[in-house]
Scaffold this active site. Structure first.
Site, PDB file in Angstrom:
ATOM      1  N   HIS A  68       0.596  -2.510   4.160  1.00  0.00           N
ATOM      2  CA  HIS A  68       1.219  -2.555   2.835  1.00  0.00           C
ATOM      3  C   HIS A  68       2.712  -2.224   2.901  1.00  0.00           C
ATOM      4  CE1 HIS A  68       0.264   1.890   2.588  1.00  0.00           C
ATOM      5  NE2 HIS A  68       1.439   1.890   1.979  1.00  0.00           N
ATOM      6  N   ASP A 109      -5.615  -2.522   6.325  1.00  0.00           N
ATOM      7  CA  ASP A 109      -4.248  -2.052   6.085  1.00  0.00           C
ATOM      8  C   ASP A 109      -3.652  -1.545   7.401  1.00  0.00           C
ATOM      9  OD1 ASP A 109      -1.919  -1.403   4.804  1.00  0.00           O
ATOM     10  OD2 ASP A 109      -2.697   0.412   3.842  1.00  0.00           O
ATOM     11  N   SER A 193       2.895   6.848   4.249  1.00  0.00           N
ATOM     12  CA  SER A 193       2.224   5.599   4.617  1.00  0.00           C
ATOM     13  C   SER A 193       2.531   5.193   6.050  1.00  0.00           C
ATOM     14  CB  SER A 193       2.668   4.465   3.696  1.00  0.00           C
ATOM     15  OG  SER A 193       2.134   4.612   2.410  1.00  0.00           O
TER      16      SER A 193
END
Length: 240
Positions: A68, A109, A193
């Protein structure tokens, strides 16, 4: 900042901007000893410099992070051997390879980034091991690392690397077969992330998302062992 969102009940761990002060990093963690995690990678868009993610070095020429992050890091530069993001070394350009089945929601992801200039390994820049097809068992006592926010409900940007020991309470899959969920009052937050979940010295997971629940926050990690075939295909395209 980062416009991608998996679903309304999930809060994506957006990129974050470095700040100042000593109150920084993963929620509830502590500041890492400088350069004690030499596989950690700081990723920043060279044009929209407020867009950032974490990653980790898995080969001299490859970094692993979350897919992402590709939504905002269109012109990425990779920084190796970083402790304080206020003092970045020379950035390395990279080509991005998001997970082949990633659809901007939980699952798949994962992203590999091939460095256009391979890393020179030394005391402050090293590789972390990935699980293998014959040894993908996960320990429950793990470590999560990143430059993210110190608070879930208030954006508190970081400058130095921070880490937190976590105990995985349940290794069963959640949402998607390659996602591990862990509920804990502390853990990765906004800006973490793409960072690694390290268990037994092996990068077993990738920080993907978090979700606020009644008893705290649930963090979702992409399980690396579920993508070993794809990883091999990207990193060794000319080998069977």
């Amino acid at each position: 900042m980062n416009t991608c969102c998996f679903m309304t009940i999930l809060l994506l761990l957006h990129s974050c901007t470095p700040g100042d002060g000593m109150d920084h990093g993963i929620v509830g963690g502590h500041v890492s000893v400088p350069h004690s995690r030499p596989y950690m990678v700081y990723i920043q868009d060279s044009i929209k410099t407020h867009e950032k993610c974490d990653g980790f070095l898995v080969r001299e020429d490859f970094v692993m992070t979350a897919a992402h992050c590709h939504q905002s890091l269109r012109h990425p530069k990779v920084y190796l051997g970083v402790n304080d993001t206020q003092f970045l070394p020379h950035g390395i350009e990279a080509d991005s390879f998001p997970g082949q089945d990633f659809e901007n929601r939980p699952g798949n992801d994962i992203m590999l980034m091939k460095l256009k200039t391979p890393a020179t390994l030394n005391k402050t820049v090293t590789i972390i091991d990935l699980p293998t097809p014959w040894n993908d068992n996960m320990l429950k006592d793990c470590l999560v690392i990143g430059w993210g926010s110190t608070k879930y409900d208030h954006y508190s940007p970081s400058t130095v690397l921070k880490e937190l020991s976590v105990t995985l309470k349940n290794l069963t899959n959640c949402i998607e077969p390659d996602v591990i969920c862990n509920e804990d009052p502390h853990g990765p937050a906004q800006g973490d992330s793409g960072g690694p979940l390290i268990c037994g010295g092996i990068a077993q997971g990738i920080v993907s998302f978090n979700s606020k629940q009644s008893k705290g926050y649930v963090t979702g990690y992409t399980r690396v062992s579920q993508h070993l075939l794809w990883i091999n295909e990207v990193m060794n395209p000319n080998k069977p």
